[in-house]
Design a protein around this motif. Structure first.
Motif, short mmCIF file in Angstrom:
data_model
loop_
_atom_site.label_atom_id
_atom_site.label_comp_id
_atom_site.label_asym_id
_atom_site.label_seq_id
_atom_site.Cartn_x
_atom_site.Cartn_y
_atom_site.Cartn_z
N THR A 99 22.31 9.89 -39.95
CA THR A 99 23.11 9.76 -38.72
C THR A 99 22.25 9.29 -37.54
O THR A 99 22.76 8.66 -36.63
CB THR A 99 23.78 11.10 -38.37
N VAL A 100 20.97 9.62 -37.56
CA VAL A 100 20.06 9.22 -36.48
C VAL A 100 19.12 8.14 -37.00
O VAL A 100 18.41 8.35 -37.99
CB VAL A 100 19.24 10.43 -35.97
N GLU A 101 19.11 7.00 -36.36
CA GLU A 101 18.21 5.93 -36.77
C GLU A 101 16.77 6.26 -36.40
O GLU A 101 16.51 6.75 -35.30
CB GLU A 101 18.61 4.61 -36.10
N PRO A 102 15.81 6.00 -37.30
CA PRO A 102 14.40 6.22 -36.95
C PRO A 102 13.98 5.25 -35.85
O PRO A 102 14.54 4.15 -35.72
CB PRO A 102 13.67 5.95 -38.26
N THR A 103 13.00 5.64 -35.07
CA THR A 103 12.53 4.78 -33.99
C THR A 103 11.81 3.55 -34.53
O THR A 103 11.71 2.53 -33.84
CB THR A 103 11.60 5.54 -33.04
N THR A 104 11.28 3.66 -35.75
CA THR A 104 10.69 2.51 -36.43
C THR A 104 10.78 2.78 -37.93
O THR A 104 10.87 3.93 -38.35
CB THR A 104 9.21 2.31 -36.01
N ALA A 105 10.77 1.72 -38.71
CA ALA A 105 10.88 1.89 -40.16
C ALA A 105 10.27 0.69 -40.86
O ALA A 105 10.19 -0.42 -40.29
CB ALA A 105 12.35 2.05 -40.57
N ASP A 106 9.81 0.89 -42.10
CA ASP A 106 9.29 -0.22 -42.88
C ASP A 106 10.45 -0.99 -43.52
O ASP A 106 11.62 -0.71 -43.25
CB ASP A 106 8.28 0.28 -43.93
N GLU A 107 10.13 -1.95 -44.37
CA GLU A 107 11.16 -2.80 -44.96
C GLU A 107 12.17 -2.01 -45.79
O GLU A 107 13.33 -2.40 -45.91
CB GLU A 107 10.51 -3.88 -45.83
N GLU A 108 11.72 -0.88 -46.36
CA GLU A 108 12.61 -0.06 -47.19
C GLU A 108 13.37 0.99 -46.38
O GLU A 108 14.16 1.74 -46.94
CB GLU A 108 11.82 0.62 -48.30
N GLY A 109 13.11 1.07 -45.06
CA GLY A 109 13.84 1.99 -44.20
C GLY A 109 13.17 3.32 -43.95
O GLY A 109 13.80 4.24 -43.42
N TYR A 110 11.89 3.45 -44.30
CA TYR A 110 11.17 4.72 -44.13
C TYR A 110 10.31 4.73 -42.87
O TYR A 110 9.65 3.73 -42.54
CB TYR A 110 10.27 5.00 -45.33
N PHE A 111 10.31 5.86 -42.19
CA PHE A 111 9.40 6.08 -41.06
C PHE A 111 7.99 6.21 -41.62
O PHE A 111 7.78 6.75 -42.70
CB PHE A 111 9.82 7.36 -40.34
N PRO A 112 6.95 5.75 -40.90
CA PRO A 112 5.57 5.81 -41.42
C PRO A 112 5.09 7.25 -41.60
O PRO A 112 5.17 8.06 -40.68
CB PRO A 112 4.76 5.08 -40.36
#
Length: 542
Positions: A99-112
């Motif tokens: 429900t909450v989008e991460p502030t940044t994500a890699d190509e697969e959608g994961y936060f670092p």
């Protein structure tokens, strides 16, 4: 001159070789124990965790993030940020279910995560993860992990992780088990089974430490231990200190030994501390910081040492019978001092030497003492219910509002407030309250009152009727009195109301009370036709 130059070159090469080897030898094992509470680590017999505590820096005051459930907390611990940044706000989170989008994500959608940092800045480093909760693997991008092993049994997690680490010596290894959390849910936090589960995991940790000793790797390996949350009763996810406060420890090269950490520690600081050990640049979307007071160069003059608090054979609660209270402490050469008047114990307090007989309502506070070291205080609030042998609830309250100590809390004379979330309230949705009281033998009483809550804005209504029945055999009950609608009229709305009935001198062993729910919100109410609530917190017998 040529010789001197050659010598200087050799020294430089030697220095670089030593430096590179020193960097290469840095390794961290992160041990995650789901559901390990600060109470649990102090009360359970944990010689191996105690060894790590003695060899490192430790705190019982670290904090998880809200909500106090697993995924947001393990995500925060591995990602150096809170749910507001990484977006993991619930169990069951995936890159396609959030429900909450991460502030940044890699190509697969994961936060670092810390795995991302290690692989990006130490390409040759090896990483590993062994775990027994499948949902944990959804929180981070596993492409940054060289060895990933999901195993359904916590024993297998350590059985696989130990030989892998000894043989491969990866730079970073994460070992997670959910055994303690599982037992907390099935047998209750603070139960004997809960403490036993901690001891079982401690044994597995002991096998890891033995293997490290044998391989000569223990002293030069950083080992960290962390939990995600504590628990209350059979669950967690609330806002209590028992749920959000967690143990956190670290030992290894450059770490102070046998010291309590004297700075605030948050779960996301774990990733930052690991990055600090490896000399990595922290990701600019992380909000964490390393726990510097755990390191020698930043330790200052902290001399505070950890000592487990006393274990109590009885818990705080409401009791029908007298009990013996036995106090023990999981530390050799420590004495126990206690008070029985609710004050905090010190060196002048009574020395514990034999079981304490509890035959009246009182508060026992105990502390372990070893020289100048003091433990946290253990507290047992013993409430003795007089004149009641047993109480049976014929209708159980809704699981959302079960009240502490269930039926016994009805007689503790603990006057609560009008907040229906207070743990003394017992809530029934569309159901009546029905209970049978057993006095043990025939008693004489004159009046019976039931304390109810009215809060129509929250769909909580006063009962429509209260019925009283008496019996001497517990099977055949005769009517003793009724409080009908006329007797339930009160002048003010939205408050705690005592609803009582003078029964005259009545002799009986058993008393049945039925408090009738209005069932549905009445016409004209904003929830008209919806299920109505009945809230009760006390029964008074005079």
């Amino acid at each position: 001159m040529k010789r001197l130059l050659t010598l200087l070159v050799l020294i430089a090469i030697l220095f670089l070789t030593i430096s590179c080897n020193s960097e290469k030898e840095k390794r961290v094992i992160l041990i995650g124990i789901d559901g390990l509470s600060t109470d649990g680590i102090q009360i359970a017999n944990t010689p191996n965790l105690n060894r790590l505590i003695r060899d490192g820096a430790f705190t019982l005051k670290a904090r998880g993030v809200m909500p106090t459930v697993s995924s947001p907390n393990w995500g925060s611990m591995l990602c150096g940020a809170g749910p507001e940044q990484h977006g993991i706000t619930k169990n069951g989170w995936t890159t396609s279910n959030y429900t909450v989008e991460p502030t940044t994500a890699d190509e697969e959608g994961y936060f670092p995560s810390i795995f991302t940092l290690i692989k990006d800045q130490m390409p040759g480093a090896r990483t590993a993860m062994f775990y027994d909760w499948e949902g944990l693997g959804d929180l981070i991008n596993k492409k940054y992990i060289d060895k990933v092993e999901y195993l359904s049994d916590y024993n297998e997690v350590y059985k696989q992780a130990i030989p892998y680490f000894i043989e491969e010596i990866p730079e970073f290894t994460f070992i997670y088990v959910g055994h303690v959390d599982h037992i907390g849910h099935t047998s209750q936090h603070g139960s004997p089974e809960y403490y036993m589960s901690i001891e079982e995991v401690d044994e597995r940790i002991g096998e890891l430490l033995d293997a490290l000793d044998k391989a000569g790797l223990y002293e030069e390996t950083h080992i960290m231990v962390i939990s995600d949350h504590g628990g209350v009763g059979y669950g967690h996810g609330g806002e209590s200190m028992a749920e959000i406060q967690i143990p956190w420890l670290i030992k290894g090269p450059g770490i102070v030994k046998n010291r309590l950490i004297d700075e605030p520690v948050n779960t996301f600081n774990t990733a930052s501390t690991i990055a600090y050990i490896f000399g990595l640049k922290q990701h600019n979307h992380w909000i964490a910081k390393p726990v510097l007071s755990a390191f020698f160069d930043n330790s200052g003059t902290n001399e505070e040492i950890y000592l487990p608090k006393p274990k109590t054979s009885q818990k705080s609660g409401i009791y029908l019978e007298s009990k013996q209270l036995i106090l023990t402490v999981n530390e050799e050469n420590a004495e126990i001092r206690f008070t029985s008047d609710g004050t905090n114990p010190d060196l002048t307090s009574t020395l514990y030497a034999e079981p304490i007989y509890l035959d009246k309502t009182q508060t026992i506070k105990a502390v372990a003492i070893q020289g100048d070291i003091r433990s946290n205080v253990s507290t047992v609030e013993f409430t003795k219910v007089m004149g009641i042998k047993n109480v049976t609830l014929l209708n159980m309250p809704n699981p959302k509002y079960p009240a502490e100590h269930a039926g016994l809390s009805l007689f503790d004379r603990n006057k609560t407030n009008d907040d229906f979330l207070h743990p003394t309230w017992m809530g029934f949705e569309e159901e009546d309250f029905e209970a049978v009281l057993d006095f043990g033998d025939i008693k004489t009483f004159n009046k019976v009152s039931v304390r109810c809550l009215e809060n129509e804005n929250s769909w909580i209504f006063l009962p429509t009727q209260v019925d009283f029945y008496v019996s001497n055999d517990g099977e055949n009950f005769n009517p003793a009195g009724i409080i009908d609608q006329a007797g339930l009229i009160v002048p003010d709305k939205g408050k705690v109301v005592n609803i009582g009935k003078e029964l005259g001198p009545t002799e009986s062993r058993y008393l049945k009370i039925i408090v009738k729910n209005i069932k549905q919100c009445p016409p004209g109410h904003k929830g008209a036709g919806g299920k109505a609530w009945l809230f009760i917190d006390e029964v008074l017998i005079e």
